[in-house]
Design a protein around this motif. Sequence first.
Motif, PDB file in Angstrom:
ATOM      1  N   ASP A 130       0.716  -1.036   0.168  1.00 29.98           N
ATOM      2  CA  ASP A 130      -0.127   0.054   0.223  1.00 29.98           C
ATOM      3  C   ASP A 130       0.875   1.060  -0.029  1.00 29.98           C
ATOM      4  O   ASP A 130       1.888   1.372   0.688  1.00 29.98           O
ATOM      5  CB  ASP A 130      -1.010   0.161   1.325  1.00 29.98           C
ATOM      6  CG  ASP A 130      -2.010   1.226   1.343  1.00 29.98           C
ATOM      7  OD1 ASP A 130      -2.277   1.619   0.099  1.00 29.98           O
ATOM      8  OD2 ASP A 130      -2.323   1.537   2.245  1.00 29.98           O
ATOM      9  N   SER A 141      -5.763   6.100   0.449  1.00 31.76           N
ATOM     10  CA  SER A 141      -5.072   4.893   0.559  1.00 31.76           C
ATOM     11  C   SER A 141      -5.964   3.601  -0.060  1.00 31.76           C
ATOM     12  O   SER A 141      -7.193   3.674   0.414  1.00 31.76           O
ATOM     13  CB  SER A 141      -5.039   4.429   2.073  1.00 31.76           C
ATOM     14  OG  SER A 141      -4.680   3.159   2.362  1.00 31.76           O
ATOM     15  N   ARG A 142      -5.409   2.878  -1.204  1.00 34.54           N
ATOM     16  CA  ARG A 142      -6.269   1.869  -1.921  1.00 34.54           C
ATOM     17  C   ARG A 142      -6.423   0.816  -0.960  1.00 34.54           C
ATOM     18  O   ARG A 142      -7.542   0.182  -0.783  1.00 34.54           O
ATOM     19  CB  ARG A 142      -5.635   1.567  -3.154  1.00 34.54           C
ATOM     20  CG  ARG A 142      -6.270   0.566  -3.994  1.00 34.54           C
ATOM     21  CD  ARG A 142      -5.340   0.196  -5.127  1.00 34.54           C
ATOM     22  NE  ARG A 142      -4.152  -0.201  -4.923  1.00 34.54           N
ATOM     23  CZ  ARG A 142      -3.727  -1.263  -4.489  1.00 34.54           C
ATOM     24  NH1 ARG A 142      -4.653  -2.523  -4.291  1.00 34.54           N
ATOM     25  NH2 ARG A 142      -2.341  -1.860  -4.500  1.00 34.54           N
ATOM     26  N   GLN A 145      -8.776   1.681   1.550  1.00 30.16           N
ATOM     27  CA  GLN A 145     -10.106   2.160   1.130  1.00 30.16           C
ATOM     28  C   GLN A 145     -10.557   3.604   1.835  1.00 30.16           C
ATOM     29  O   GLN A 145     -11.657   3.627   2.256  1.00 30.16           O
ATOM     30  CB  GLN A 145     -11.282   1.089   0.959  1.00 30.16           C
ATOM     31  CG  GLN A 145     -10.680  -0.336   0.192  1.00 30.16           C
ATOM     32  CD  GLN A 145     -11.887  -1.085   0.525  1.00 30.16           C
ATOM     33  OE1 GLN A 145     -13.037  -1.050   0.763  1.00 30.16           O
ATOM     34  NE2 GLN A 145     -11.457  -2.459  -0.179  1.00 30.16           N
ATOM     35  N   HIS A 158     -15.194  -1.044  -1.951  1.00 25.90           N
ATOM     36  CA  HIS A 158     -14.164  -1.732  -2.665  1.00 25.90           C
ATOM     37  C   HIS A 158     -14.200  -1.129  -4.091  1.00 25.90           C
ATOM     38  O   HIS A 158     -12.869  -0.836  -4.716  1.00 25.90           O
ATOM     39  CB  HIS A 158     -14.209  -3.202  -2.779  1.00 25.90           C
ATOM     40  CG  HIS A 158     -13.527  -3.812  -3.521  1.00 25.90           C
ATOM     41  ND1 HIS A 158     -11.856  -4.005  -3.030  1.00 25.90           N
ATOM     42  CD2 HIS A 158     -13.536  -4.574  -4.647  1.00 25.90           C
ATOM     43  CE1 HIS A 158     -11.228  -4.674  -4.170  1.00 25.90           C
ATOM     44  NE2 HIS A 158     -12.241  -4.910  -4.965  1.00 25.90           N
ATOM     45  N   SER A 161     -12.984   2.450  -4.385  1.00 23.04           N
ATOM     46  CA  SER A 161     -11.554   2.614  -4.108  1.00 23.04           C
ATOM     47  C   SER A 161     -10.691   1.978  -5.518  1.00 23.04           C
ATOM     48  O   SER A 161      -9.787   2.965  -5.919  1.00 23.04           O
ATOM     49  CB  SER A 161     -11.078   1.566  -3.154  1.00 23.04           C
ATOM     50  OG  SER A 161      -9.525   1.674  -2.757  1.00 23.04           O
ATOM     51  N   GLU A 162     -11.099   0.880  -6.081  1.00 24.01           N
ATOM     52  CA  GLU A 162     -10.600   0.552  -7.337  1.00 24.01           C
ATOM     53  C   GLU A 162     -10.695   1.379  -8.618  1.00 24.01           C
ATOM     54  O   GLU A 162      -9.765   1.440  -9.154  1.00 24.01           O
ATOM     55  CB  GLU A 162     -10.853  -0.911  -7.443  1.00 24.01           C
ATOM     56  CG  GLU A 162     -10.442  -2.023  -6.485  1.00 24.01           C
ATOM     57  CD  GLU A 162      -9.008  -1.946  -6.217  1.00 24.01           C
ATOM     58  OE1 GLU A 162      -8.336  -1.884  -6.987  1.00 24.01           O
ATOM     59  OE2 GLU A 162      -8.698  -1.849  -4.806  1.00 24.01           O
ATOM     60  N   TYR A 165      -8.371   4.417  -7.914  1.00 28.47           N
ATOM     61  CA  TYR A 165      -7.118   3.966  -8.245  1.00 28.47           C
ATOM     62  C   TYR A 165      -6.850   3.890  -9.825  1.00 28.47           C
ATOM     63  O   TYR A 165      -5.782   4.345 -10.235  1.00 28.47           O
ATOM     64  CB  TYR A 165      -6.832   2.473  -7.413  1.00 28.47           C
ATOM     65  CG  TYR A 165      -5.502   2.177  -7.659  1.00 28.47           C
ATOM     66  CD1 TYR A 165      -4.396   2.934  -7.288  1.00 28.47           C
ATOM     67  CD2 TYR A 165      -5.267   0.865  -8.473  1.00 28.47           C
ATOM     68  CE1 TYR A 165      -2.949   2.455  -7.150  1.00 28.47           C
ATOM     69  CE2 TYR A 165      -4.003   0.660  -8.543  1.00 28.47           C
ATOM     70  CZ  TYR A 165      -2.838   1.392  -7.717  1.00 28.47           C
ATOM     71  OH  TYR A 165      -1.395   0.847  -7.921  1.00 28.47           O
ATOM     72  N   CYS A 166      -7.837   3.424 -10.513  1.00 33.66           N
ATOM     73  CA  CYS A 166      -7.715   3.011 -11.857  1.00 33.66           C
ATOM     74  C   CYS A 166      -7.376   4.496 -12.597  1.00 33.66           C
ATOM     75  O   CYS A 166      -6.722   4.709 -13.264  1.00 33.66           O
ATOM     76  CB  CYS A 166      -8.788   2.305 -12.501  1.00 33.66           C
ATOM     77  SG  CYS A 166      -8.673   1.900 -14.095  1.00 33.66           S
ATOM     78  N   TYR A 168      -6.570   7.352 -11.007  1.00 29.88           N
ATOM     79  CA  TYR A 168      -5.424   8.086 -10.477  1.00 29.88           C
ATOM     80  C   TYR A 168      -4.300   7.503 -11.431  1.00 29.88           C
ATOM     81  O   TYR A 168      -3.430   8.308 -11.683  1.00 29.88           O
ATOM     82  CB  TYR A 168      -5.158   7.582  -9.181  1.00 29.88           C
ATOM     83  CG  TYR A 168      -3.815   8.209  -8.547  1.00 29.88           C
ATOM     84  CD1 TYR A 168      -3.579   9.544  -8.259  1.00 29.88           C
ATOM     85  CD2 TYR A 168      -2.666   7.301  -8.601  1.00 29.88           C
ATOM     86  CE1 TYR A 168      -2.237  10.072  -8.012  1.00 29.88           C
ATOM     87  CE2 TYR A 168      -1.326   7.871  -8.149  1.00 29.88           C
ATOM     88  CZ  TYR A 168      -1.271   9.178  -7.798  1.00 29.88           C
ATOM     89  OH  TYR A 168      -0.022   9.666  -7.420  1.00 29.88           O
TER      90      TYR A 168
END
Length: 228
Positions: A130, A141-142, A145, A158, A161-162, A165-166, A168
């Motif tokens: 992480d 923070s992935r 979450q 979840h 968060s994903e 992140y994608c 980002y």
Amino acid sequence: MTKNKITALLAEDEETLAQIIKESLETRDFKVFHCHNGQEAIDSFYEFKPDVMILDVMMPVKDGYSVAAEIRKTDKHIPIIFLSAKSQTHDVIDGFKSGGNDYLKKPFSMEELIIRIRALLYRNELMQEDTIFKIGKYNFSRVKQELVFQNTSQKLTHRESELLYCLYQNKNRIIERSIILILLWGTEDFFTTRSMDVFITKLRKKLDQDDSIEIINIRNQGYKLLCP
């Protein structure tokens, strides 16, 4: 990936196909090192340390399976995709046994190759430790979450968060809608598209305390996360 460009090592001795793949990846902001045989691929791997390897199975000097087996002696994590006209079950099994992560039968569409590359890179990232990512004035923070803004924390689901992140990982660049859907939902249809739109709306609300951040919809293309 934290680098501006994803580096791909392409080992393909068929010159026309190699040029098509190289140019297609470069238009998607990849940096491509092209090798003409297996030994050159091994040497280039140690010199350039690429993010992903795309290996033709039948090549001069060393075949793709031999190259993958050699690479796996020192690197257990780099994604390796095989390209081959051979598609018998035992061929695919041999590919995975030698250390490959995916096997794409020729002929194939460039869109499919690119989606498979991004999917492998995404899964590879999930195995990393992480890290706290700076998104404007937010800390993200992935693994936890969690979004933190001036000591105020927001929990993410979840899926939120994903998805964040994608976005980002491709910040300030367009990421195609189809790629997000394949990576996170595993399929691209009306229902998953509508679901993604709902999650985008939720993320916009959770990021609305920083005016420098924006998630924009690029019509008929995808989304772009704009942030410092």
